[in-house]
Design a protein around this motif. Structure first.
Motif, PDB file in Angstrom:
ATOM      1  N   ALA A   1      36.644   0.309  -5.908  1.00  7.88           N
ATOM      2  CA  ALA A   1      36.876   0.385  -4.481  1.00  7.88           C
ATOM      3  C   ALA A   1      37.802  -0.597  -4.159  1.00  7.88           C
ATOM      4  CB  ALA A   1      35.567   0.075  -3.879  1.00  7.88           C
TER       5      ALA A   1
ATOM      6  N   MET B   1      47.486  14.047  -3.512  1.00  6.78           N
ATOM      7  CA  MET B   1      47.366  13.174  -4.512  1.00  6.78           C
ATOM      8  C   MET B   1      46.992  13.769  -6.036  1.00  6.78           C
ATOM      9  SD  MET B   1      46.596   9.965  -2.225  1.00  6.78           S
ATOM     10  CE  MET B   1      46.850   8.576  -3.748  1.00  6.78           C
TER      11      MET B   1
ATOM     12  N   ASN C   1      47.970   3.424   4.343  1.00  2.00           N
ATOM     13  CA  ASN C   1      47.716   3.199   3.232  1.00  2.00           C
ATOM     14  C   ASN C   1      48.997   3.301   2.163  1.00  2.00           C
ATOM     15  OD1 ASN C   1      45.258   2.684   4.360  1.00  2.00           O
ATOM     16  ND2 ASN C   1      44.246   4.660   3.698  1.00  2.00           N
TER      17      ASN C   1
ATOM     18  N   ASN D   1      34.326   9.445  -9.609  1.00  2.00           N
ATOM     19  CA  ASN D   1      35.321  10.391  -9.362  1.00  2.00           C
ATOM     20  C   ASN D   1      35.832  10.584  -7.961  1.00  2.00           C
ATOM     21  OD1 ASN D   1      35.797  10.474 -12.096  1.00  2.00           O
ATOM     22  ND2 ASN D   1      34.215  12.006 -12.419  1.00  2.00           N
ATOM     23  N   THR D   2      34.757  10.706  -7.331  1.00  2.00           N
ATOM     24  CA  THR D   2      35.100  10.791  -5.614  1.00  2.00           C
ATOM     25  C   THR D   2      36.020   9.856  -5.292  1.00  2.00           C
ATOM     26  OG1 THR D   2      33.061  12.018  -5.306  1.00  2.00           O
ATOM     27  CG2 THR D   2      34.122  11.088  -3.428  1.00  2.00           C
TER      28      THR D   2
ATOM     29  N   THR E   1      37.893   7.619  -7.111  1.00  2.54           N
ATOM     30  CA  THR E   1      39.390   7.574  -7.749  1.00  2.54           C
ATOM     31  C   THR E   1      40.090   8.676  -7.471  1.00  2.54           C
ATOM     32  OG1 THR E   1      38.348   8.569  -9.575  1.00  2.54           O
ATOM     33  CG2 THR E   1      38.497   6.303  -9.388  1.00  2.54           C
ATOM     34  N   ASP E   2      39.353  10.043  -7.055  1.00  2.00           N
ATOM     35  CA  ASP E   2      40.240  11.118  -6.955  1.00  2.00           C
ATOM     36  C   ASP E   2      40.099  11.512  -5.449  1.00  2.00           C
ATOM     37  OD1 ASP E   2      41.742  13.285  -7.567  1.00  2.00           O
ATOM     38  OD2 ASP E   2      40.231  14.504  -8.831  1.00  2.00           O
ATOM     39  N   ASN E   3      39.111  12.079  -4.978  1.00  2.00           N
ATOM     40  CA  ASN E   3      39.343  12.688  -3.780  1.00  2.00           C
ATOM     41  C   ASN E   3      39.419  11.622  -2.309  1.00  2.00           C
ATOM     42  OD1 ASN E   3      38.328  15.581  -4.354  1.00  2.00           O
ATOM     43  ND2 ASN E   3      36.481  14.277  -5.115  1.00  2.00           N
ATOM     44  N   LEU E   4      39.068  10.380  -2.746  1.00  2.00           N
ATOM     45  CA  LEU E   4      39.187   9.437  -1.772  1.00  2.00           C
ATOM     46  C   LEU E   4      40.340   8.359  -2.067  1.00  2.00           C
ATOM     47  CD1 LEU E   4      35.272   8.458  -0.815  1.00  2.00           C
ATOM     48  CD2 LEU E   4      36.855  10.087  -0.009  1.00  2.00           C
ATOM     49  N   CYS E   5      41.213   8.940  -2.830  1.00  2.00           N
ATOM     50  CA  CYS E   5      42.206   7.802  -3.565  1.00  2.00           C
ATOM     51  C   CYS E   5      43.067   7.559  -2.269  1.00  2.00           C
ATOM     52  CB  CYS E   5      42.987   8.490  -4.614  1.00  2.00           C
ATOM     53  SG  CYS E   5      43.578   9.946  -4.418  1.00  2.00           S
ATOM     54  N   ALA E   6      43.222   8.276  -1.309  1.00  2.00           N
ATOM     55  CA  ALA E   6      44.045   7.840  -0.098  1.00  2.00           C
ATOM     56  C   ALA E   6      43.528   6.857   0.837  1.00  2.00           C
ATOM     57  CB  ALA E   6      44.528   9.116   0.691  1.00  2.00           C
ATOM     58  N   ASN E   7      42.185   6.581   0.343  1.00  3.13           N
ATOM     59  CA  ASN E   7      41.674   5.833   1.197  1.00  3.13           C
ATOM     60  C   ASN E   7      41.599   4.168   1.005  1.00  3.13           C
ATOM     61  OD1 ASN E   7      39.246   7.028   3.390  1.00  3.13           O
ATOM     62  ND2 ASN E   7      40.011   8.455   1.970  1.00  3.13           N
TER      63      ASN E   7
END
Lengths: 425, 425
Positions: free
Chosen positions: B213, A315, A25, B140-141, B143-149
């Motif tokens: 997304a 991040m 990614n 926010n989940t 844009t923040d926690n899942l931003c590596a996905n």
């Protein structure tokens, strides 16, 4: 483009997940940071081992301090697990003004407060989303999005091994021992599964979640634990018949100035969202005094899901400049209580003759236990029959007092099971 | 203690929730910010109205610019709703270097990109967690926690009104019209419920979620919509019989360089976590290429839950210093496709005589539609009988071609329903 240097301690499944996600990614990650993540050093046990990640050989080192002291590294990711030497390495990293991200539940549950203070003093961040429930962002949700809420209840399915075993028992009508063997064969349970099936793993995670929820250091020693080793396929079958599923719950709740904590198997109503959490999935259901009931559901383990949580923390630090959190002094505001004021499922084996039900019910009555339902069934060709009660809410001490009396009653051949019935009131 | 000044535009249910939470949870909020939130000005329509919040009278104003231009205010919370004048007020606030938090889905769906750029240019934050799914921190989940996905799929139950109506239809065996009336009487549906029941509200929210997304501006015009007005109690009863619940889903998925979007009623397997989302609850199930399947469940509306989301954004800005987000240029990387390659439930009314099933099945076959299941039942004392098919996955155009042929077949008296069957592959 500006670079952000990472150092990784440990090279197991989560580390490969992390490194692989950074590879796969990369454009998404670089795009949303406007900076490039660079892995400077990775601590390994052996330099010769063949690995399933794509890093230049010179990145690997067997000296942790090559990782921790690397001059271009701002963030250290600790993925060794266990207390020592992870504890010493993290302290060294924080004192060296490096941000730290870790997936280490035992360490955070044991030394979290001290390490958070050390991070605060050094003006860096310590983040540990991946220490509880793998890919599910439960910690950051509580500390960030729900920070305006007083959290009153947490109910988690946060051990994938036990959830896998209980699901297989229910769906394939297996005895506990068989389900454990199957789980071991598929890699869902360790050769020695005791830390999972006795509830230790869930207790560590619950101590982390409840410390955050209540702003008070909750020691894992203060959490009563009951594992799933005594759950039989009879109990699972009665649960189904009565409209429930049996799950290993890690629960914490606050009423006034008392906190109750527990890791225990429980009946969960089939209509509750926690009931659909199957096999290796995890979920945490919580109540906040503003948000109400909220559940997060997802994969509680695994290379990529846990790597996703670690990378989310990394991040976050890059995006916010790794501001140190506020120094939240943990006060002992609340008492740890152990009333276990709950509904209970109790299964007896009794001699099948008139008056037995009435006698047991009368002992319950004397102990202020009122009954929500009774199931009496005759076994084929057996002298004894199962007799199942679900009580209304009552303190556990009343249940224990009644059972003390009932165990001497000659027509009861066995007190087979006592399991909490969770009604989510 | 340092103070942070807030200005609030609008004084409806979400604003009261916000103000009440700041009152009730003050010590938690102040403790975690180490700063005090102060409400400087609130825009109201009338200064005389009696209110259920505890603020000094001089805080209220009928001039929006008293709120926006207040010298001690750093954060403007917009809770008016609708496009104008909210749009003008937010632009003025951003140009005035104030951070903005809003719950306004129509505005963000329509002008989100422009406003985000304006915030970025002015070095301030624009946050809008409360614009989708009330208290659930889905934005926010992502844009923040899942931003590596890389997010590949979103499936949401994000309209509480329709979910309430469908739940009541299923649980109390009601026709659609009756369920709407009941929902209106209880305040779960508006006097004119069309924006909910036709899918417009869900489409706005889906455009916001899918824009985040996929990193591409998704216009609400590009989302095909089908509401719940044609769902009958027969369909709900067949769904149950076949192991499903009918839910209004807002779904977005990406395969390669194509995105498909849709708001539509769908069969959801009873064993899927989205099936337990009842009445006014909302949930969003998503798939990330690292985290796997993840679901967030909670209250999609209401004074305190939505206030909790607004306050989460406000506190996030205070804690992080309100760093402007990275300027994510939205590129049109993906094509918007509309193949609707899905399983389908199709219900016919047919003349009850030999050969009818075979004829319909043969038309399906000619159109490359293969069948997963068939239910044929005789009605009592009727000339026609219902005939129900579930197909395997097929493009919608094949279904339409087959139905075009079938509608001329004299033994089919009605093509009663065509509903997507979601299998979460």
């Amino acid at each position: 483009m500006e670079k952000v240097g990472l150092g990784i301690l440990g090279m197991g499944t989560v580390a490969s997940g992390l490194i692989n996600i950074i590879g796969i990614n990369n454009s998404k990650i670089t795009g949303s940071l406007n900076k490039e993540l660079v892995i400077n050093k990775v601590l390994v046990k052996s330099l010769d081992k063949k690995r399933d990640v794509n890093l230049p050989q010179e990145v690997y080192t067997t000296d942790a301090y090559d990782v921790i002291n690397h001059k271009d590294t701002q963030i250290i990711v600790e993925l060794i697990g266990g207390i020592s030497p992870a504890y010493e390495y993290i302290k060294a990293a924080l004192n060296n003004k490096k941000h730290v991200v870790t997936a280490n539940k035992a360490l955070i549950a044991t030394h979290g407060e001290e390490l958070e203070e050390l991070a605060y003093k050094n003006g860096v961040s310590l983040m540990y989303e991946a220490s509880v429930a793998g890919g599910i962002p439960i910690i950051n949700t509580m500390t960030d999005n729900l920070c305006a809420n007083e959290i009153t209840d947490i109910t988690g399915i946060i051990n994938g091994t036990t959830n896998y075993i209980l699901t297989q028992m229910a769906e394939n009508n297996l005895e506990y021992e068989q389900a454990v063997k199957d789980a071991q064969a598929l890699g869902f349970a360790e050769a020695d599964p005791s830390s999972d099936v006795e509830g230790d793993d869930a207790a560590y995670k619950l101590s982390i979640l409840s410390t955050i929820a209540f702003g008070q250091r909750i020691n894992v020693r203060d959490i009563p634990k009951e594992g799933i080793t005594k759950i039989s396929k009879e109990d699972i079958s009665y649960a189904k018949e009565l409209g429930y599923n049996i799950k290993l719950l890690a629960s914490a709740s606050r009423k006034g100035d008392e906190i109750e904590l527990r890791v225990h198997p429980a009946f969960v109503p089939a209509s509750h969202p926690l009931s659909t959490v199957k096999n290796e999935y995890n979920a945490v259901f919580l109540k906040g005094n503003a948000v109400g009931g909220l559940m997060l559901y997802g994969k509680g383990a695994g290379s990529l899901p846990t790597g996703s949580a670690v990378l989310g923390d990394v991040m976050h630090i890059v995006k916010t400049g790794g501001k140190a959190k506020i120094d939240l002094k943990k006060e002992n505001k609340y008492l740890i209580a152990n009333k276990a004021h709950k509904q209970y499922y109790i299964r007896f084996e009794v001699i099948d003759k008139p008056g037995v039900l009435a006698n047991i019910a009368s002992i319950f009555g004397k102990n202020d236990i009122s009954l929500a339902s009774v199931v009496q069934r005759q076994k084929n060709g057996d002298e004894t029959a199962p007799l199942v009660f679900i009580t209304h809410e009552v303190d556990r001490k009343n249940i224990d007092a009644a059972l003390e009396e009932i165990k001497d009653y000659k027509n009861v051949t066995q007190i087979a099971s006592i399991i909490v019935v969770e009604n989510f009131k």
